[in-house]
Design a protein around this motif. Sequence first.
Motif, PDB file in Angstrom:
ATOM      1  N   UNK A 121       1.061  -1.532  -0.079  1.00 44.99           N
ATOM      2  CA  UNK A 121      -0.015   0.091   0.091  1.00 44.99           C
ATOM      3  C   UNK A 121       0.885   1.650  -0.122  1.00 44.99           C
ATOM      4  N   UNK A 122       0.251   2.129  -0.575  1.00 46.74           N
ATOM      5  CA  UNK A 122       1.410   4.065  -0.463  1.00 46.74           C
ATOM      6  C   UNK A 122       1.223   4.066   1.240  1.00 46.74           C
ATOM      7  N   UNK A 123       0.546   4.573   1.818  1.00 47.18           N
ATOM      8  CA  UNK A 123       0.062   4.912   3.181  1.00 47.18           C
ATOM      9  C   UNK A 123       0.226   2.963   3.665  1.00 47.18           C
ATOM     10  N   UNK A 124       0.917   3.323   5.019  1.00 46.91           N
ATOM     11  CA  UNK A 124       0.470   1.773   6.682  1.00 46.91           C
ATOM     12  C   UNK A 124      -0.860   2.367   6.541  1.00 46.91           C
ATOM     13  N   UNK A 125      -1.535   1.707   6.750  1.00 46.86           N
ATOM     14  CA  UNK A 125      -2.924   1.269   7.164  1.00 46.86           C
ATOM     15  C   UNK A 125      -3.093   0.629   8.631  1.00 46.86           C
ATOM     16  N   UNK A 126      -3.220   2.197   9.651  1.00 49.48           N
ATOM     17  CA  UNK A 126      -3.219   1.881  11.076  1.00 49.48           C
ATOM     18  C   UNK A 126      -4.557   0.729  11.546  1.00 49.48           C
ATOM     19  N   UNK A 127      -4.409  -0.228  12.728  1.00 49.99           N
ATOM     20  CA  UNK A 127      -4.913  -1.159  12.860  1.00 49.99           C
ATOM     21  C   UNK A 127      -5.540  -0.156  13.612  1.00 49.99           C
TER      22      UNK A 127
END
Length: 158
Positions: A151-157
């Motif tokens: 992904x372009x950005x880290x997905x926050x849990x």
Amino acid sequence: MFNYEQLLEQAQSWNVFVYEEDTKGTTKGLYVDSHILIDKKMSMIEKSCILAEELGHHHTTFGNISNQNKLPNKKQELRAREWGYNLLFPLERLIEAQKEGIRNRFELAEYLNVTEQFLEDALKRYKEKYGLYKQVGKHTICFEPLGVIENFEEVMPK
């Protein structure tokens, strides 16, 4: 990750004693009270996979669980196997494998230094546990079809 010799060293550091013998029949490994029996006829990679699971029994199970017709025993067996999967094949290794250009399951098993059966069993367990995909940092690991999406950005849990 770990090869068989490194697993033996790790077992020793946990005060687990590993013995190799010809185990007549279908038994490939057995754990009883900090002692592990491994069938000496197997390849080093097979021994690693079996030893990882038996070390999982050391860390996660209690009592005699040999009767797999009982649900609590089945659950303990699954927990020990999952412990072994996480030891030899943590999900982050899929991300590394993609970056290394691994293209298929055969190459992946070779890269992870596990048997193809161990790989398939681990992937099946991860899919049961997480569903079709699992977010790991800025990557999405897909279990069906097997792959990794960055992904372009880290997905926050949540």
